[in-house]
Scaffold this motif. Structure first.
Motif, PDB file in Angstrom:
ATOM      1  N   LEU A  58      -5.697   7.773  -2.826  1.00  0.00           N
ATOM      2  CA  LEU A  58      -4.238   7.913  -2.810  1.00  0.00           C
ATOM      3  C   LEU A  58      -3.843   9.208  -2.104  1.00  0.00           C
ATOM      4  CD1 LEU A  58      -1.608   6.565  -4.032  1.00  0.00           C
ATOM      5  CD2 LEU A  58      -1.811   8.255  -5.857  1.00  0.00           C
ATOM      6  N   THR A  59      -2.980   9.106  -1.098  1.00  0.00           N
ATOM      7  CA  THR A  59      -2.431  10.271  -0.407  1.00  0.00           C
ATOM      8  C   THR A  59      -0.978  10.441  -0.831  1.00  0.00           C
ATOM      9  OG1 THR A  59      -3.875   9.926   1.503  1.00  0.00           O
ATOM     10  CG2 THR A  59      -1.939  11.322   1.821  1.00  0.00           C
ATOM     11  N   VAL A  60      -0.625  11.647  -1.246  1.00  0.00           N
ATOM     12  CA  VAL A  60       0.707  11.910  -1.791  1.00  0.00           C
ATOM     13  C   VAL A  60       1.396  12.993  -0.972  1.00  0.00           C
ATOM     14  CG1 VAL A  60       2.036  12.547  -3.840  1.00  0.00           C
ATOM     15  CG2 VAL A  60      -0.148  11.354  -4.094  1.00  0.00           C
ATOM     16  N   ALA A  61       2.621  12.744  -0.559  1.00  0.00           N
ATOM     17  CA  ALA A  61       3.409  13.736   0.176  1.00  0.00           C
ATOM     18  C   ALA A  61       4.876  13.540  -0.157  1.00  0.00           C
ATOM     19  CB  ALA A  61       3.181  13.600   1.685  1.00  0.00           C
ATOM     20  N   MET A 116       9.785  22.261  -9.044  1.00  0.00           N
ATOM     21  CA  MET A 116       9.235  21.049  -8.453  1.00  0.00           C
ATOM     22  C   MET A 116       7.723  21.157  -8.244  1.00  0.00           C
ATOM     23  SD  MET A 116      11.827  19.084  -8.390  1.00  0.00           S
ATOM     24  CE  MET A 116      12.388  19.998  -9.849  1.00  0.00           C
ATOM     25  N   GLY A 117       7.214  22.383  -8.075  1.00  0.00           N
ATOM     26  CA  GLY A 117       5.761  22.571  -7.933  1.00  0.00           C
ATOM     27  C   GLY A 117       5.002  22.159  -9.183  1.00  0.00           C
ATOM     28  N   PRO A 118       5.270  22.808 -10.336  1.00  0.00           N
ATOM     29  CA  PRO A 118       4.576  22.400 -11.561  1.00  0.00           C
ATOM     30  C   PRO A 118       4.893  20.975 -11.989  1.00  0.00           C
ATOM     31  CG  PRO A 118       6.245  24.091 -12.032  1.00  0.00           C
ATOM     32  CD  PRO A 118       6.076  24.032 -10.543  1.00  0.00           C
ATOM     33  N   LEU A 119       6.107  20.484 -11.696  1.00  0.00           N
ATOM     34  CA  LEU A 119       6.442  19.102 -12.047  1.00  0.00           C
ATOM     35  C   LEU A 119       5.566  18.134 -11.266  1.00  0.00           C
ATOM     36  CD1 LEU A 119       8.190  16.986 -13.468  1.00  0.00           C
ATOM     37  CD2 LEU A 119       9.856  17.227 -11.613  1.00  0.00           C
ATOM     38  N   THR A 120       5.424  18.364  -9.954  1.00  0.00           N
ATOM     39  CA  THR A 120       4.573  17.510  -9.130  1.00  0.00           C
ATOM     40  C   THR A 120       3.129  17.557  -9.606  1.00  0.00           C
ATOM     41  OG1 THR A 120       5.998  17.882  -7.213  1.00  0.00           O
ATOM     42  CG2 THR A 120       3.773  17.077  -6.775  1.00  0.00           C
ATOM     43  N   SER A 128       0.805  -1.222   0.000  1.00  0.00           N
ATOM     44  CA  SER A 128       0.000   0.000   0.000  1.00  0.00           C
ATOM     45  C   SER A 128       0.842   1.278   0.000  1.00  0.00           C
ATOM     46  CB  SER A 128      -0.932   0.012   1.218  1.00  0.00           C
ATOM     47  OG  SER A 128      -0.166  -0.014   2.416  1.00  0.00           O
ATOM     48  N   GLU A 129       2.158   1.138  -0.046  1.00  0.00           N
ATOM     49  CA  GLU A 129       3.017   2.313   0.022  1.00  0.00           C
ATOM     50  C   GLU A 129       4.083   2.243  -1.068  1.00  0.00           C
ATOM     51  OE1 GLU A 129       5.757   4.820   3.248  1.00  0.00           O
ATOM     52  OE2 GLU A 129       4.897   2.874   3.789  1.00  0.00           O
ATOM     53  N   PHE A 130       4.203   3.340  -1.798  1.00  0.00           N
ATOM     54  CA  PHE A 130       5.148   3.409  -2.904  1.00  0.00           C
ATOM     55  C   PHE A 130       5.907   4.732  -2.851  1.00  0.00           C
ATOM     56  CE2 PHE A 130       1.647   0.739  -4.054  1.00  0.00           C
ATOM     57  CZ  PHE A 130       2.213  -0.334  -4.730  1.00  0.00           C
ATOM     58  N   VAL A 131       7.125   4.717  -3.379  1.00  0.00           N
ATOM     59  CA  VAL A 131       7.931   5.934  -3.478  1.00  0.00           C
ATOM     60  C   VAL A 131       8.273   6.165  -4.950  1.00  0.00           C
ATOM     61  CG1 VAL A 131      10.103   7.076  -2.890  1.00  0.00           C
ATOM     62  CG2 VAL A 131       8.900   5.712  -1.167  1.00  0.00           C
ATOM     63  N   LEU A 132       7.892   7.326  -5.451  1.00  0.00           N
ATOM     64  CA  LEU A 132       8.278   7.737  -6.803  1.00  0.00           C
ATOM     65  C   LEU A 132       9.494   8.650  -6.676  1.00  0.00           C
ATOM     66  CD1 LEU A 132       7.789   7.955  -9.869  1.00  0.00           C
ATOM     67  CD2 LEU A 132       6.333   9.949  -9.392  1.00  0.00           C
ATOM     68  N   ALA A 133      10.636   8.177  -7.185  1.00  0.00           N
ATOM     69  CA  ALA A 133      11.868   8.960  -7.132  1.00  0.00           C
ATOM     70  C   ALA A 133      12.127   9.581  -8.497  1.00  0.00           C
ATOM     71  CB  ALA A 133      13.042   8.071  -6.731  1.00  0.00           C
ATOM     72  N   MET A 134      12.356  10.885  -8.499  1.00  0.00           N
ATOM     73  CA  MET A 134      12.655  11.580  -9.742  1.00  0.00           C
ATOM     74  C   MET A 134      13.989  12.303  -9.595  1.00  0.00           C
ATOM     75  SD  MET A 134       8.987  13.007 -11.083  1.00  0.00           S
ATOM     76  CE  MET A 134       9.621  13.048 -12.754  1.00  0.00           C
ATOM     77  N   VAL A 135      14.854  12.126 -10.558  1.00  0.00           N
ATOM     78  CA  VAL A 135      16.149  12.800 -10.586  1.00  0.00           C
ATOM     79  C   VAL A 135      16.121  13.772 -11.761  1.00  0.00           C
ATOM     80  CG1 VAL A 135      18.650  12.535 -10.760  1.00  0.00           C
ATOM     81  CG2 VAL A 135      17.275  10.765  -9.636  1.00  0.00           C
ATOM     82  N   VAL A 136      16.351  15.045 -11.459  1.00  0.00           N
ATOM     83  CA  VAL A 136      16.309  16.087 -12.488  1.00  0.00           C
ATOM     84  C   VAL A 136      17.641  16.822 -12.471  1.00  0.00           C
ATOM     85  CG1 VAL A 136      15.084  18.126 -13.336  1.00  0.00           C
ATOM     86  CG2 VAL A 136      13.827  16.341 -12.114  1.00  0.00           C
TER      87      VAL A 136
END
Length: 282
Positions: free
Chosen positions: A266-269, A38-42, A20-28
């Protein structure tokens, strides 16, 4: 690493922590995005998730301008350094005067010798400024027709002068570089770094120091278009792999809102990555 000549310098991976828990990692790569991006990207990722979860194609609104448009506009507005009347030439002249004779290094008390080559390893120290102190800082800002940043900058300059035993204090600060609202939704590298120089006289009253800091900051913000790396080339300070050129202390106000999003069930933080790097002494 990225080869920016071959691929778009953005990479994403999804990690399953549990069912039930996932991490989306983004490298820019910093060449293609800054902190404000990061605001508009999210937001764009969330729009895509919501659409894909319904089996649809994301309906992103077309941007009014692209980053390439900004780059062309900036080059047109700044002009050429070969033209003495151009904006870039006038700003370079301002910085050449403002930073003339700036010491190469601010020596602060340290518990270990400076390495010949900076490791860029860092650490965090967190503390809370009490509400009463915050209110007092805001009162000083209002009474002096200054911003909260200027008051904190002046106080930091006094501290650094006392710690270093010198009066010529330079700190760095980033500026968002997004002077037009139309740029708010663009992901790109707009941020620039300014060098704020202050002469801290030991006998001066704080209110007088704050007045000079206010004037110096306003002048710096009014000449914020010269890229920092170009400024280093023009001023040509003594280079060293042991320190950052022109300044070694940076003051940053990270006053961007932190968002927590709800998408159906889905809760995203955000997640603190935990790794700490440091390009500056402090």
């Amino acid at each position: 690493g990225f080869d920016v000549a071959v691929e778009v310098p953005v990479r994403a991976r999804l990690f399953a922590v549990s069912e039930s828990e996932f991490v989306l990692a983004m490298v820019v790569h910093h060449i293609s995005g800054d902190g404000f991006s990061m605001g508009p990207l999210t937001r764009d990722v969330m729009v895509a998730y919501e659409a894909r979860s319904r089996g649809e194609v994301p309906g992103w609104a077309p941007l009014a301008v692209q980053y390439a448009d900004y780059a062309l506009w900036q080059r047109e507005v700044l002009g050429s350094e070969d033209d003495a009347a151009s904006l870039i030439s006038r700003q370079v002249e301002f910085w050449s005067r403002a930073l003339a004779g700036l010491p190469d290094q601010l020596d602060l008390p340290a518990d270990r010798p400076r390495p010949a080559v900076a490791s860029n390893r860092g650490a965090d120290h967190s503390f809370v400024v009490g509400a009463d102190v915050h209110a007092g800082l805001n009162d000083v800002a209002r009474e002096s027709n200054s911003s909260l940043f200027m008051v904190v900058h002046a106080a930091l300059a006094v501290l650094l002068a006392r710690l270093s035993g010198t009066s010529d204090i330079a700190i760095g600060t980033p500026v968002a570089g997004r002077g037009e609202q139309v740029l708010d939704d663009v992901i790109g590298m707009f941020v620039n770094t300014l060098v704020l120089r202050t002469e801290v006289e030991g006998a001066a009253r704080f209110v007088d120091l704050l007045a000079s800091v206010r004037e110096a900051d306003l002048q710096a913000f009014g000449h914020a278009d010269v890229p920092f790396e170009r400024l280093v080339e023009v001023l040509n300070p003594e280079r060293s792999q042991a320190r950052n050129p022109l300044f070694q202390v940076m003051l940053v106000f990270q006053n961007m809102e932190q968002s927590v999003l709800e998408l159906g069930d889905l809760t995203v933080a955000g997640v603190d990555a935990g790794s700490v790097s440091a390009k500056f002494d402090l």
